[in-house]
Design a protein around this motif. Structure first.
Motif, PDB file in Angstrom:
ATOM      1  N   LEU A   1      72.055  29.587  29.862  1.00  0.00           N
ATOM      2  CA  LEU A   1      72.623  28.608  30.795  1.00  0.00           C
ATOM      3  C   LEU A   1      71.703  27.428  31.103  1.00  0.00           C
ATOM      4  O   LEU A   1      72.125  26.474  31.760  1.00  0.00           O
ATOM      5  N   ILE A   2      70.472  27.494  30.627  1.00  0.00           N
ATOM      6  CA  ILE A   2      69.500  26.472  31.019  1.00  0.00           C
ATOM      7  C   ILE A   2      69.900  25.041  30.612  1.00  0.00           C
ATOM      8  O   ILE A   2      69.592  24.097  31.335  1.00  0.00           O
ATOM      9  N   PRO A   3      70.618  24.829  29.508  1.00  0.00           N
ATOM     10  CA  PRO A   3      70.987  23.432  29.199  1.00  0.00           C
ATOM     11  C   PRO A   3      71.945  22.815  30.220  1.00  0.00           C
ATOM     12  O   PRO A   3      71.952  21.590  30.388  1.00  0.00           O
ATOM     13  N   PHE A   4      72.737  23.632  30.914  1.00  0.00           N
ATOM     14  CA  PHE A   4      73.819  23.065  31.730  1.00  0.00           C
ATOM     15  C   PHE A   4      73.327  22.300  32.965  1.00  0.00           C
ATOM     16  O   PHE A   4      73.827  21.192  33.223  1.00  0.00           O
TER      17      PHE A   4
ATOM     18  N   LEU B   1      70.654  20.790  33.129  1.00  0.00           N
ATOM     19  CA  LEU B   1      70.076  19.574  32.547  1.00  0.00           C
ATOM     20  C   LEU B   1      71.173  18.558  32.203  1.00  0.00           C
ATOM     21  O   LEU B   1      71.023  17.355  32.446  1.00  0.00           O
ATOM     22  N   PHE B   2      72.282  19.055  31.635  1.00  0.00           N
ATOM     23  CA  PHE B   2      73.420  18.163  31.333  1.00  0.00           C
ATOM     24  C   PHE B   2      73.887  17.464  32.611  1.00  0.00           C
ATOM     25  O   PHE B   2      74.128  16.252  32.622  1.00  0.00           O
ATOM     26  N   LEU B   3      73.997  18.255  33.690  1.00  0.00           N
ATOM     27  CA  LEU B   3      74.499  17.682  34.947  1.00  0.00           C
ATOM     28  C   LEU B   3      73.516  16.649  35.511  1.00  0.00           C
ATOM     29  O   LEU B   3      73.935  15.626  36.055  1.00  0.00           O
TER      30      LEU B   3
ATOM     31  N   ILE C   1      71.517  14.777  33.714  1.00  0.00           N
ATOM     32  CA  ILE C   1      71.634  13.576  32.883  1.00  0.00           C
ATOM     33  C   ILE C   1      72.870  12.775  33.298  1.00  0.00           C
ATOM     34  O   ILE C   1      72.821  11.545  33.430  1.00  0.00           O
ATOM     35  N   VAL C   2      73.980  13.482  33.527  1.00  0.00           N
ATOM     36  CA  VAL C   2      75.212  12.790  33.939  1.00  0.00           C
ATOM     37  C   VAL C   2      75.021  12.140  35.308  1.00  0.00           C
ATOM     38  O   VAL C   2      75.500  11.020  35.549  1.00  0.00           O
TER      39      VAL C   2
ATOM     40  N   ILE D   1      73.225   9.002  34.735  1.00  0.00           N
ATOM     41  CA  ILE D   1      74.160   7.997  34.202  1.00  0.00           C
ATOM     42  C   ILE D   1      75.012   7.427  35.340  1.00  0.00           C
ATOM     43  O   ILE D   1      75.221   6.221  35.442  1.00  0.00           O
ATOM     44  N   TYR D   2      75.484   8.312  36.214  1.00  0.00           N
ATOM     45  CA  TYR D   2      76.379   7.905  37.299  1.00  0.00           C
ATOM     46  C   TYR D   2      75.705   6.918  38.260  1.00  0.00           C
ATOM     47  O   TYR D   2      76.315   5.945  38.695  1.00  0.00           O
ATOM     48  N   TYR D   3      74.433   7.198  38.550  1.00  0.00           N
ATOM     49  CA  TYR D   3      73.762   6.372  39.557  1.00  0.00           C
ATOM     50  C   TYR D   3      72.832   5.315  38.984  1.00  0.00           C
ATOM     51  O   TYR D   3      72.562   4.313  39.626  1.00  0.00           O
ATOM     52  N   ARG D   4      72.307   5.554  37.774  1.00  0.00           N
ATOM     53  CA  ARG D   4      71.234   4.684  37.308  1.00  0.00           C
ATOM     54  C   ARG D   4      71.450   4.106  35.916  1.00  0.00           C
ATOM     55  O   ARG D   4      70.524   3.539  35.352  1.00  0.00           O
ATOM     56  N   PHE D   5      72.615   4.274  35.329  1.00  0.00           N
ATOM     57  CA  PHE D   5      72.810   3.762  33.967  1.00  0.00           C
ATOM     58  C   PHE D   5      72.600   2.249  33.981  1.00  0.00           C
ATOM     59  O   PHE D   5      73.092   1.566  34.880  1.00  0.00           O
TER      60      PHE D   5
ATOM     61  N   ARG E   1      79.903   2.542  35.596  1.00  0.00           N
ATOM     62  CA  ARG E   1      79.114   3.785  35.570  1.00  0.00           C
ATOM     63  C   ARG E   1      79.965   5.052  35.757  1.00  0.00           C
ATOM     64  O   ARG E   1      79.770   6.014  35.022  1.00  0.00           O
ATOM     65  N   PRO E   2      80.906   5.088  36.708  1.00  0.00           N
ATOM     66  CA  PRO E   2      81.708   6.316  36.852  1.00  0.00           C
ATOM     67  C   PRO E   2      82.483   6.655  35.578  1.00  0.00           C
ATOM     68  O   PRO E   2      82.603   7.834  35.220  1.00  0.00           O
TER      69      PRO E   2
ATOM     70  N   ALA F   1      79.911   7.991  33.036  1.00  0.00           N
ATOM     71  CA  ALA F   1      79.478   9.346  33.402  1.00  0.00           C
ATOM     72  C   ALA F   1      80.568  10.364  33.071  1.00  0.00           C
ATOM     73  O   ALA F   1      80.286  11.431  32.508  1.00  0.00           O
TER      74      ALA F   1
ATOM     75  N   ILE G   1      80.005  15.963  26.432  1.00  0.00           N
ATOM     76  CA  ILE G   1      79.164  17.169  26.439  1.00  0.00           C
ATOM     77  C   ILE G   1      80.046  18.413  26.293  1.00  0.00           C
ATOM     78  O   ILE G   1      79.765  19.291  25.476  1.00  0.00           O
TER      79      ILE G   1
ATOM     80  N   MET H   1      82.133  22.178  32.081  1.00  0.00           N
ATOM     81  CA  MET H   1      81.694  20.786  31.919  1.00  0.00           C
ATOM     82  C   MET H   1      82.904  19.892  31.622  1.00  0.00           C
ATOM     83  O   MET H   1      83.015  18.785  32.152  1.00  0.00           O
TER      84      MET H   1
ATOM     85  N   VAL I   1      69.982  17.909  23.512  1.00  0.00           N
ATOM     86  CA  VAL I   1      69.441  18.830  24.517  1.00  0.00           C
ATOM     87  C   VAL I   1      69.497  20.269  24.019  1.00  0.00           C
ATOM     88  O   VAL I   1      68.513  21.014  24.098  1.00  0.00           O
TER      89      VAL I   1
ATOM     90  N   ILE J   1      66.107  22.392  23.358  1.00  0.00           N
ATOM     91  CA  ILE J   1      65.831  23.566  24.206  1.00  0.00           C
ATOM     92  C   ILE J   1      66.020  24.872  23.434  1.00  0.00           C
ATOM     93  O   ILE J   1      65.112  25.706  23.362  1.00  0.00           O
TER      94      ILE J   1
END
Lengths: 87, 159
Positions: A52-55, A57-59, A61-62, A65-69, B8-9, B12, B19, B69, B107, B111
């Motif tokens: 489950l460790i990638p998940f 991390l995926f969130l 990254i998203v 993207i949502y706040y800083r892309f 951005r939304p 995202a 993903i 996801m 990723v 990993i």
């Protein structure tokens, strides 16, 4: 009325999934017992973490993207009014 | 008064959908059709029925979270298209989905294949080449997505 609906839905769900539960090959066979033992062994927590460790991390990254892309909103065209249909 | 566009939304949401759907490609194409790349196959070799089923369990758990996801991605997309300041750009959406798929491959590849080494893309023989191809596919998808997003007429980004 609500309770009878709830009971009806509960019964429907129980009937829907009971076949799967009854047929569960992991539950009744010798192989199933070995598989269960292999899954829930001393390494279970580690395996769970590794799977489950990638998940998270995926969130993350998203969220980035949502706040800083890197979007230049000054250059971006002004947007539609809510009533205007988009493309 | 017209609002300032904020893509951005949308990006995202597309990335999260990419993903999720990239995870389904991984699960359906690799795990099920080609029967390789299974979750713990480097630690629990798929040489017996029991080990095969143990891998299947961990694959299933991985796919369940991949499904999660995708659902979150749909929810984000729904929220995005209901916001008037978010441009509804098809190419930005498709580009961000490709970007998300690339994120998944990169990723997951770094990993699971390189750091933890729980499995490799192709377990037999020289797995390094296949792992590198997988990572490269992630980079290519991300770049493709990035350029698709940038090339949209309605959305512009800093270089």
């Amino acid at each position: 009325m609500r309770i009878s609906r709830l009971v009806a839905r509960g019964s429907f769900t129980a009937v829907l999934f009971s076949d799967y539960l009854l047929a569960c090959p992991l539950c009744h066979t010798q192989t199933g017992r070995q598989v269960r033992a292999g899954i829930f062994d001393a390494h279970f927590s580690g395996n769970l973490l590794c799977t489950l460790i990638p998940f998270p991390l995926f969130l993350c990254i998203v969220a980035v993207i949502y706040y800083r892309f890197p979007v230049n909103t000054d250059k971006a065209p002004q947007c539609r009014d809510k009533r205007t249909p988009g493309r | 008064m017209p609002r300032q566009a904020n893509p951005r939304p949308l990006i995202a949401a597309g990335a999260l959908l990419g993903i999720g759907l990239g995870g389904f490609v991984d699960g359906i194409l690799f795990h099920q059709i080609l029967q390789l790349h299974n979750m713990l196959s480097n630690w629990v070799p798929r040489d017996t029925l029991v080990n095969e089923e143990i891998n299947m369990f961990w694959d299933g758990l991985f796919h369940a979270f991949t499904w999660l996801m995708t659902v979150l991605g749909i929810w984000l997309l729904w929220r995005a298209v209901n916001r008037p300041e978010v441009p509804r750009s098809g190419s930005a959406l498709v580009g961000s989905m490709a970007f998300g798929w690339g994120i998944f491959n990169l990723v997951e590849g770094v990993i699971d294949h390189e750091i933890l080494q729980v499995h490799h893309v192709y377990q037999n023989g020289s797995y390094v080449v296949w792992d590198l191809v997988f990572l490269a596919s992630g980079v290519i998808l991300m770049l493709t997505g990035w350029f698709a997003i940038r090339s949209t007429s309605r959305v512009r980004f800093d270089a």
